[in-house]
Design an enzyme around this catalytic site. Structure first.
Site, mmCIF file in Angstrom:
data_model
loop_
_atom_site.group_PDB
_atom_site.id
_atom_site.type_symbol
_atom_site.label_atom_id
_atom_site.label_comp_id
_atom_site.label_asym_id
_atom_site.label_seq_id
_atom_site.Cartn_x
_atom_site.Cartn_y
_atom_site.Cartn_z
ATOM 1 N N GLY A 89 53.426 -95.074 51.420
ATOM 2 C CA GLY A 89 52.513 -94.108 50.819
ATOM 3 C C GLY A 89 51.171 -94.051 51.525
ATOM 4 N N GLY A 156 61.613 -95.621 53.135
ATOM 5 C CA GLY A 156 63.039 -95.861 53.327
ATOM 6 C C GLY A 156 63.332 -96.793 54.477
ATOM 7 N N ILE A 210 47.457 -99.956 48.466
ATOM 8 C CA ILE A 210 46.310 -99.481 47.698
ATOM 9 C C ILE A 210 46.150 -100.284 46.412
ATOM 10 C CG2 ILE A 210 47.444 -97.732 46.271
ATOM 11 C CD1 ILE A 210 45.134 -95.820 47.100
ATOM 12 N N ASP A 211 47.246 -100.939 45.957
ATOM 13 C CA ASP A 211 47.204 -101.718 44.717
ATOM 14 C C ASP A 211 46.611 -103.106 44.909
ATOM 15 O OD1 ASP A 211 48.429 -99.591 43.513
ATOM 16 O OD2 ASP A 211 50.431 -100.474 43.506
ATOM 17 N N ARG A 256 51.447 -100.223 40.278
ATOM 18 C CA ARG A 256 52.840 -100.375 39.835
ATOM 19 C C ARG A 256 53.054 -101.699 39.117
ATOM 20 N NH1 ARG A 256 57.029 -97.444 41.786
ATOM 21 N NH2 ARG A 256 58.364 -99.280 41.506
ATOM 22 N N TYR A 363 47.073 -89.086 43.392
ATOM 23 C CA TYR A 363 47.290 -88.532 44.727
ATOM 24 C C TYR A 363 45.993 -88.034 45.351
ATOM 25 C CZ TYR A 363 52.238 -89.116 43.970
ATOM 26 O OH TYR A 363 53.475 -89.683 43.738
ATOM 27 N N ILE A 365 43.201 -89.617 45.013
ATOM 28 C CA ILE A 365 42.575 -90.842 45.518
ATOM 29 C C ILE A 365 43.245 -91.312 46.792
ATOM 30 C CG2 ILE A 365 42.233 -93.290 44.994
ATOM 31 C CD1 ILE A 365 41.878 -92.470 42.052
ATOM 32 N N ARG A 366 44.564 -91.246 46.858
ATOM 33 C CA ARG A 366 45.299 -91.747 48.020
ATOM 34 C C ARG A 366 44.938 -91.006 49.305
ATOM 35 N NH1 ARG A 366 49.609 -94.997 46.670
ATOM 36 N NH2 ARG A 366 50.249 -94.966 44.488
#
Length: 441
Positions: A89, A156, A210-211, A256, A363, A365-366
């Site tokens: 991501g 993936g 990001i987490d 998550r 999204y 923020i990302r």
């Protein structure tokens, strides 16, 4: 007892044998660069009590190899070919890392062939037909001012044998992987195939999440930008909540498995009345549950502000159909929307008016550029990664531990997940700032 995982040594492709180009600059007086004492270590533990509890001599204490330039390097820069790939991501700072890698390789080491692989690991698989980009100082000029990644990304798993085939065909000596834990698992498989074939290709990771959930790394790049931007959503929701009778602001943020962004954003804004994170279970219903407490709070004070991490409350959605994303992760159900519905339902059943505004800025923020702090951190991570790779280090990621840049074996970096400690000082600060009870039961 010594943590055996922390005793893992970073692998190297061979003995360093070439004078570093930085050594010549040092001799001419054009730089004050200091070189790493490779016999030194950055200790895993940071307190006397932890060190004493291990009960071993100082030279047996677990620690990490420090990052930084070496006096001698393994690869000859004039013959070195480098590959860079971004996976997973989006995250603020990806372009900063790409740019810093390229500039450090070209300006300080004199590497002239740098390939950028498009759309993650797909860019190294022939059947996808992704073009390979030549990267140089001109190509990366100014890209740090934009969010996203100029190389594109994808999720993936891909066949590591096909990836190594690509690296061999392009005569790549060094591969930099910028990605999260799934990407680093892929990088480890690539390094294993390289070793099986007896090839000397360094695989070095710049961990991206990001987490902020990669262990043995104090902070991942983009995290500070993320929670800084998240405060804007909290501020907007708070304004809405205070403007209407019985106003409720509900903001769902990334996280998550780890609630770091929710915690830091709530503390930075300091307007939240509740923070819900995956690490701290809670009850919704009953007299001691969250909904009853929220209703009492709104009736008493006239408004409330809620911050929730996306991974919180998934146990309430177990009946919903779940699927896997391209990386093999279980797709999270939208707890924020579920909570919005449950709040509206509860207030209606109690005959209490509620004006609820729900915001999910994930999204947005990302995709933003890195803030100045993260930009500096990205550059320094990239420098550490280049120094490690040119010295022949492999199967490792760079990060910062106890204020020092270190080399962390990939196997260790993906061995667990960094979580908010429900008994730690961060969560205690959240409880103090919000005034919410320690538990909803």
């Amino acid at each position: 007892m010594v943590d055996e995982r922390a005793q893992l040594e970073v692998k190297t492709l061979g003995e360093s044998r070439i004078d570093s180009p930085l050594a010549a600059l040092l001799r001419t007086g054009r730089t004050t660069q200091h070189y790493v004492d490779e016999s030194d270590r950055v200790l895993l533990d940071d307190t006397v009590s932890l060190v004493a509890a291990r009960g071993v001599p100082v030279d047996e204490l677990p620690g990490f190899e420090p990052g930084g330039p070496r006096r001698k390097i393994f690869f000859d820069p004039s013959k070195t070919r480098v590959g860079i790939v971004t996976c997973g991501g989006l995250c603020p700072g990806l372009n900063d890392v790409i740019r810093a890698l390229v500039l450090e390789l070209t300006n300080h080491y004199g590497v002239r062939r740098i390939f950028g692989f498009r759309n993650g690991y797909q860019g190294m698989i022939a059947r996808y037909g992704r073009s390979v980009i030549d990267l140089d100082a001109e190509t990366v000029a100014g890209i740090n001012e934009y969010g996203g990644t100029i190389l594109g990304t994808s999720r993936g798993n891909q066949d590591p044998n096909e990836i190594v085939d690509c690296l061999e065909q392009l005569s790549v000596n060094v591969l930099f992987v910028i990605g999260g834990d799934g990407s680093m698992r892929g990088a480890l498989k690539i390094a294993e195939v390289v070793a099986e074939r007896g090839r000397r290709i360094a695989v070095v990771g710049v961990p991206k999440t990001i987490d902020n959930d990669i262990p043995y790394i104090e902070r991942s790049f983009g995290f500070q930008t993320a929670f800084a931007k998240a405060t804007e959503a909290i501020r907007a929701a708070h304004v809405e909540a205070t403007a209407f009778p019985n106003g409720i602001g509900l903001v769902q943020l990334m996280g998550r498995h780890s609630g770091f962004i929710a915690c830091y954003a709530a503390l930075a804004n300091n307007d939240a009345d509740y923070v819900l994170i995956p690490e701290v279970p809670f009850a919704l219903d009953g007299p001691g549950g969250f909904l009853a407490h929220l209703r009492d709070r709104v009736v008493d004070r006239g408004h409330a502000m809620i911050v929730v991490a996306e991974g919180a409350g998934q146990e309430f959605l177990l009946d919903s159909a779940s699927s896997l994303d391209a990386s093999g992760n279980v797709r999270l159900q939208d707890f924020g929307r579920y909570l919005r519905h449950r709040i509206a339902e509860d207030f209606a059943a109690a005959g209490v008016e509620a004006n609820l505004k729900y915001i999910d800025p994930s999204y947005t923020i990302r995709s933003v550029p890195a803030n100045p702090y993260d930009s500096v951190y990205c550059i320094r991570l990239a420098h550490a990664a280049v120094h490690a790779a040119m010295a022949g280090r492999t199967e490792m990621v760079v990060g910062r531990w106890r204020g020092r840049f270190v080399h962390v074996p990939i196997a260790l970096a993906i061995s667990s997940r960094n979580l908010v400690d429900p008994d730690g000082d961060l969560w205690l600060s959240v409880l103090e700032a919000t005034g919410q009870p320690p538990a909803f039961v």
